[in-house]
Design a protein around this motif. Sequence first.
Motif, PDB file in Angstrom:
ATOM      1  N   ALA A  47       0.807  -1.308   0.045  1.00 57.68           N
ATOM      2  CA  ALA A  47      -0.034  -0.011   0.030  1.00 57.68           C
ATOM      3  C   ALA A  47       1.030   1.272  -0.235  1.00 57.68           C
ATOM      4  CB  ALA A  47      -0.766   0.105   1.411  1.00 57.68           C
ATOM      5  N   LYS A  48       2.140   1.184   0.527  1.00 54.90           N
ATOM      6  CA  LYS A  48       2.785   2.335   0.758  1.00 54.90           C
ATOM      7  C   LYS A  48       3.803   2.818  -0.398  1.00 54.90           C
ATOM      8  CE  LYS A  48       6.376   4.626   3.615  1.00 54.90           C
ATOM      9  NZ  LYS A  48       7.174   4.350   4.966  1.00 54.90           N
ATOM     10  N   GLU A  49       4.183   1.445  -1.073  1.00 59.61           N
ATOM     11  CA  GLU A  49       4.927   1.660  -2.223  1.00 59.61           C
ATOM     12  C   GLU A  49       4.359   1.674  -3.567  1.00 59.61           C
ATOM     13  OE1 GLU A  49       8.665   2.138  -2.331  1.00 59.61           O
ATOM     14  OE2 GLU A  49       7.909   2.630  -0.397  1.00 59.61           O
ATOM     15  N   GLY A  50       3.031   1.281  -3.506  1.00 51.16           N
ATOM     16  CA  GLY A  50       2.545   0.742  -4.783  1.00 51.16           C
ATOM     17  C   GLY A  50       1.488   2.100  -4.963  1.00 51.16           C
ATOM     18  N   ASN A  51       1.114   2.007  -6.191  1.00 53.15           N
ATOM     19  CA  ASN A  51      -0.068   3.154  -6.653  1.00 53.15           C
ATOM     20  C   ASN A  51      -1.386   2.448  -6.527  1.00 53.15           C
ATOM     21  OD1 ASN A  51      -1.670   4.850  -8.005  1.00 53.15           O
ATOM     22  ND2 ASN A  51      -0.092   5.217  -9.583  1.00 53.15           N
ATOM     23  N   VAL A  52      -1.881   2.530  -5.357  1.00 50.96           N
ATOM     24  CA  VAL A  52      -3.232   1.886  -5.315  1.00 50.96           C
ATOM     25  C   VAL A  52      -4.510   2.381  -5.912  1.00 50.96           C
ATOM     26  CG1 VAL A  52      -5.137   1.398  -3.446  1.00 50.96           C
ATOM     27  CG2 VAL A  52      -2.796   1.330  -2.756  1.00 50.96           C
ATOM     28  N   GLY A  53      -4.172   3.817  -6.454  1.00 49.68           N
ATOM     29  CA  GLY A  53      -5.374   4.484  -7.197  1.00 49.68           C
ATOM     30  C   GLY A  53      -5.210   3.841  -8.686  1.00 49.68           C
ATOM     31  N   TYR A  54      -4.151   3.276  -8.998  1.00 49.86           N
ATOM     32  CA  TYR A  54      -3.892   2.821 -10.491  1.00 49.86           C
ATOM     33  C   TYR A  54      -4.406   1.485 -10.320  1.00 49.86           C
ATOM     34  CZ  TYR A  54      -2.305   0.793 -14.901  1.00 49.86           C
ATOM     35  OH  TYR A  54      -2.186   0.235 -16.007  1.00 49.86           O
ATOM     36  N   LEU A  55      -4.355   0.782  -9.247  1.00 51.62           N
ATOM     37  CA  LEU A  55      -4.996  -0.756  -9.244  1.00 51.62           C
ATOM     38  C   LEU A  55      -6.464  -0.591  -9.238  1.00 51.62           C
ATOM     39  CD1 LEU A  55      -4.119  -3.554  -8.365  1.00 51.62           C
ATOM     40  CD2 LEU A  55      -4.247  -3.089  -6.037  1.00 51.62           C
ATOM     41  N   ILE A  56      -6.982   0.388  -8.287  1.00 53.17           N
ATOM     42  CA  ILE A  56      -8.407   0.641  -8.277  1.00 53.17           C
ATOM     43  C   ILE A  56      -8.982   1.070  -9.881  1.00 53.17           C
ATOM     44  CG2 ILE A  56     -10.293   2.285  -7.487  1.00 53.17           C
ATOM     45  CD1 ILE A  56      -8.633   2.308  -5.116  1.00 53.17           C
ATOM     46  N   SER A  57      -8.182   1.734 -10.708  1.00 50.33           N
ATOM     47  CA  SER A  57      -8.739   2.213 -12.036  1.00 50.33           C
ATOM     48  C   SER A  57      -8.853   0.949 -12.907  1.00 50.33           C
ATOM     49  CB  SER A  57      -7.722   2.858 -12.755  1.00 50.33           C
ATOM     50  OG  SER A  57      -6.284   2.256 -13.118  1.00 50.33           O
ATOM     51  N   GLN A  70      -8.450 -10.010 -11.471  1.00 55.78           N
ATOM     52  CA  GLN A  70      -7.220 -10.145 -10.284  1.00 55.78           C
ATOM     53  C   GLN A  70      -7.086  -8.785  -9.491  1.00 55.78           C
ATOM     54  OE1 GLN A  70      -4.224 -10.910 -13.475  1.00 55.78           O
ATOM     55  NE2 GLN A  70      -3.846 -13.117 -12.459  1.00 55.78           N
ATOM     56  N   ALA A  71      -7.394  -7.731 -10.179  1.00 57.35           N
ATOM     57  CA  ALA A  71      -7.532  -6.273  -9.544  1.00 57.35           C
ATOM     58  C   ALA A  71      -8.435  -6.514  -8.394  1.00 57.35           C
ATOM     59  CB  ALA A  71      -7.483  -5.312 -10.538  1.00 57.35           C
ATOM     60  N   VAL A  72      -9.506  -6.925  -8.485  1.00 56.37           N
ATOM     61  CA  VAL A  72     -10.631  -6.900  -7.598  1.00 56.37           C
ATOM     62  C   VAL A  72     -10.088  -7.657  -6.429  1.00 56.37           C
ATOM     63  CG1 VAL A  72     -12.839  -7.812  -7.112  1.00 56.37           C
ATOM     64  CG2 VAL A  72     -12.599  -6.668  -9.220  1.00 56.37           C
ATOM     65  N   LEU A  73      -9.502  -8.876  -6.562  1.00 58.91           N
ATOM     66  CA  LEU A  73      -9.022  -9.717  -5.650  1.00 58.91           C
ATOM     67  C   LEU A  73      -7.915  -8.854  -4.864  1.00 58.91           C
ATOM     68  CD1 LEU A  73      -8.284 -13.005  -7.580  1.00 58.91           C
ATOM     69  CD2 LEU A  73     -10.029 -12.872  -5.815  1.00 58.91           C
ATOM     70  N   ALA A  74      -7.012  -8.161  -5.417  1.00 57.81           N
ATOM     71  CA  ALA A  74      -5.903  -7.648  -4.834  1.00 57.81           C
ATOM     72  C   ALA A  74      -6.805  -6.379  -3.792  1.00 57.81           C
ATOM     73  CB  ALA A  74      -5.043  -6.966  -5.946  1.00 57.81           C
TER      74      ALA A  74
END
Length: 424
Positions: A47-57, A70-74
């Motif tokens: 969560a700190k290092e990653g771009n959670v906003g992009y994951l949500i997109s 896979q994104a929904v799972l993450a």
Amino acid sequence: MPAVTMYQYAWDLFTRLQIGGIEFKKKALESLLQLLNDNEKSTPLVAKEGNVGYLISLLEANSQPLIREQAVLAVSVLASSSEDLRKIVFEEGGLGPLLRILETGSIALKEKAAIAVEAITADPENTWAISAYGGVSVLIEACRSGSQPTQTHAVGALRNVASVEDIRMALGEEGAVPVLFQLLISGTSAAQEKAANCISILASSGEYFRALIIQEKGLPRLMHLLQDLSSSDTVEHLLRTISSLSVLDSVSRILSSSTAFIIQLGEFIKHGNLILQQISACLLSKLSISDGNKRAISSCISSLVKLMESPKPVGLQEAAAQALVSLLTVRSNRKELVRDEKSVMRLVQMLDPKNEAVSKKFPLMVVTAVLGGGSGGCRKRLTAAGANKHLQSLAEIEVAGAKKALQRLAGNRLKSIFSRTWRE
């Protein structure tokens, strides 16, 4: 994996996720999911290092189906990991896309989205946004027609919504109450517990929801389920709901005249946990129970006396004392109490001024009720147990009710230094 290496690995995964083609994204997401599932400590790092906003997109419908899945799972793993992480998912705009998936996604995606939505709405600061996305109707439909896992988490989210006053009304307007009863009757044990909790919250919030529950024939359903369900948490919520409904005169009359329900309360007092005992005692003290039904539950009298010794939960001592006072209007119940040596000793010990665990007004209420019929046998047993000494001490320090109890104990023939005070 060392912390530094894990930071680098998480950063690398998100880099590949954002700049790579479809195959790169798939492999990056697979690695990300493995990292999240294999090591709990890695989740905050991601969560700190990653771009959670992009994951949500990647949750949007135009994403490639496998990547979206896979994104929904993450996102589901992140949202349900901790308070900080679900806050990040919410602040990055995750709630809206998750609700859309819950509405239109595949069964597998709906289940993961429901987990995430329940986790996000556990924070009241996030829950208000449900209404902004039209989420209440989505959640109700998920409860009505979703798979069992989806229903279980969707009703958990509805329970979270019910806890927020500003949007609670939407549950009634959108038709949540009949759906909640449907789950209460036919859902999984986890769904039943959450549905019962939600109904309990609604019933305690005011006349509007109490009327909706009655309209759904909620009272007979609740009374029936009370005997059928074994989960103490679910039963507790059901009993709280019945207690909230009992403020209505029509409900109070039904409960008061139901021998089966009264006996059930007696069983909860004898064998339930402290919360069930407290709610049951409160109900007993409020209902207008017939003498016959009071006699039917005389076996719980000793349990009520014992509950008077318990300082927690707050209000238990008072509930137990008031229930006892109600039951002791029946002569045979008064005799039942004084025949039980342990109960008499407990009651007398509670009168001891040195016993600070119990407010003296509660044992005084009960002793006065025991002596209310003027039975010589009751007076003798209390006197033999030492009640007279403690009552005199309490009367000397002018504890309310002590003089009245002492007077009754003496059969109104007390000859002591207090006689003049009473005449005055």
